[in-house]
Design an enzyme around this catalytic site. Structure first.
Site, PDB file in Angstrom:
ATOM      1  N   PRO A   2       0.995  -0.799   0.040  1.00  0.00           N
ATOM      2  CA  PRO A   2       0.359   0.224  -0.179  1.00  0.00           C
ATOM      3  C   PRO A   2       0.608   1.575  -0.009  1.00  0.00           C
ATOM      4  CG  PRO A   2      -0.034  -1.295   2.422  1.00  0.00           C
ATOM      5  CD  PRO A   2       0.714  -2.618   1.285  1.00  0.00           C
ATOM      6  N   GLU A   3       0.311   2.349  -0.636  1.00  0.00           N
ATOM      7  CA  GLU A   3       1.455   3.498  -0.786  1.00  0.00           C
ATOM      8  C   GLU A   3       0.267   4.318   0.106  1.00  0.00           C
ATOM      9  OE1 GLU A   3       3.131   5.503  -4.156  1.00  0.00           O
ATOM     10  OE2 GLU A   3       3.287   3.571  -5.308  1.00  0.00           O
ATOM     11  N   HIS A 108      -6.332 -15.647   8.261  1.00  0.00           N
ATOM     12  CA  HIS A 108      -5.147 -14.352   8.504  1.00  0.00           C
ATOM     13  C   HIS A 108      -5.786 -13.655   9.251  1.00  0.00           C
ATOM     14  CE1 HIS A 108      -3.440 -16.405   5.559  1.00  0.00           C
ATOM     15  NE2 HIS A 108      -4.492 -17.044   4.316  1.00  0.00           N
ATOM     16  N   ARG A 130       0.730 -12.735   4.622  1.00  0.00           N
ATOM     17  CA  ARG A 130       2.395 -12.437   4.282  1.00  0.00           C
ATOM     18  C   ARG A 130       2.554 -12.097   5.390  1.00  0.00           C
ATOM     19  NH1 ARG A 130       3.706 -11.022  -1.201  1.00  0.00           N
ATOM     20  NH2 ARG A 130       6.048 -10.915  -0.721  1.00  0.00           N
ATOM     21  N   LYS A 173      22.916  18.146  -6.071  1.00  0.00           N
ATOM     22  CA  LYS A 173      22.328  16.993  -6.609  1.00  0.00           C
ATOM     23  C   LYS A 173      22.214  16.546  -8.000  1.00  0.00           C
ATOM     24  CE  LYS A 173      20.435  14.303  -3.130  1.00  0.00           C
ATOM     25  NZ  LYS A 173      19.640  14.365  -1.296  1.00  0.00           N
TER      26      LYS A 173
END
Ligand SMILES: [Zn+2]
Length: 300
Positions: A2-3, A108, A130, A173
């Protein structure tokens, strides 16, 4: 994985059920996820009221009345769901249909918060096939010392992310824009999908050196000012859309998430660029081991 917009969507989905509720019972189906659960976890939080549900980067912060905060991370496959209590003491109106549920397989279901909120009893269930997710318990006044938070940059959602700030981080940079923006010390919680999307919106090449967006005197160039706005906009749009649900993230009604169909460049290799009048084709290159999607014709 997930973001940030998905985690924010989770937070917004859970808040109505959790904020103001007291934790009647905590059920742990196993001793650990990615890490062991906190010692005496249940004893420390049972009977406590949840005062607010916050977020930092991709971490949920469940703040309790006595100064403790539960830090929860969804890992690769974690999801929460809300269920009305099975004992019939509550009602069936779980507060808000939940987003982002993917596995409902009971084997789960590793953590269950049994909550009381007035007359209502609900269960907030954490499911994680997981088991890369985790929960930690920290004192709120020591949150800044939590290792994952110690060096985090500003959130891409708030006013702290400004063009002046980015100029200070980009100055001198030679590192590519893509990897600079993925650096969590520069911006917290910004991931691969939304970096690709923001760079496309700003017409900037992910391969360009970050320092090229800063003037000799350290000021942001107009392009950097625009990029800053695009980063904030792409995150805001994703949050507004209820978070993306990429590939295996299915919403509770079974439909694939909004952004599955609306990424402009991410995962669009070979597709025509959507920039009006561009005529280019989306390409994929690998940078620092991660796929970058961009249009070489209009992103320079
Ligand atoms: Zn293009």
């Amino acid at each position: 994985m997930p973001e940030l917009p998905e985690v924010e969507t989770v937070r917004r989905g859970l808040a109505p059920a959790m904020e103001g509720a007291s934790i009647r019972k905590l059920h742990l189906a196993r001793p650990d996820l990615r890490f062991p659960f906190p010692e005496d976890f249940a004893a420390l939080i049972e009977g406590k009221t949840i005062i607010s549900l916050g977020r930092r980067a991709k971490y949920l912060l469940i703040e309790l009345e006595d100064g403790l905060t539960i830090i929860a991370h969804l890992g690769m496959s974690g999801s929460f769901r809300i269920e009305a209590a099975a004992d019939g003491a509550g009602n069936n109106n779980a507060p808000g249909a939940f987003h982002y549920a993917r596995s409902k397989d009971g084997k789960h279901d590793h953590v269950v918060f049994h909550l009381d909120k007035g007359e209502e009893r609900v269960s907030v269930i954490y499911n994680d096939p997981r088991r890369f997710g985790f929960m930690h318990l920290v004192e709120r006044n020591k949150l800044d010392l939590y290792p994952a938070f110690a060096e985090l940059g500003p959130e891409p959602t708030g006013n702290a992310l400004s063009a002046d700030y980015l100029a200070s981080r980009f100055q001198g940079k030679s590192q590519p824009l893509k990897s600079t923006l993925l650096d969590q010390k520069v911006i917290a919680g910004l991931g691969n999908i939304y970096v690709c999307e923001a760079l496309w919106r700003a017409h900037l090449s992910p391969l360009r050196a970050a320092g090229t967006l800063v003037t000799k005197t350290g000021e942001p160039t107009p392009q950097l000012i625009d990029l800053t706005e695009k980063i904030r906009a792409v995150i805001a749009d994703a949050i507004a859309a209820g978070g993306s649900s990429l590939r295996d993230h299915i919403q509770t009604d079974g439909t694939l998430g909004y952004f599955q169909h609306s990424f402009s460049v991410y995962d669009q290799e070979g597709q025509p660029c959507r920039t009006p009048g561009c005529g280019g084709t989306v390409e994929r290159v690998v940078q620092a081991g991660r796929s970058t999607f961009y249009c070489a014709a209009c992103q320079t």
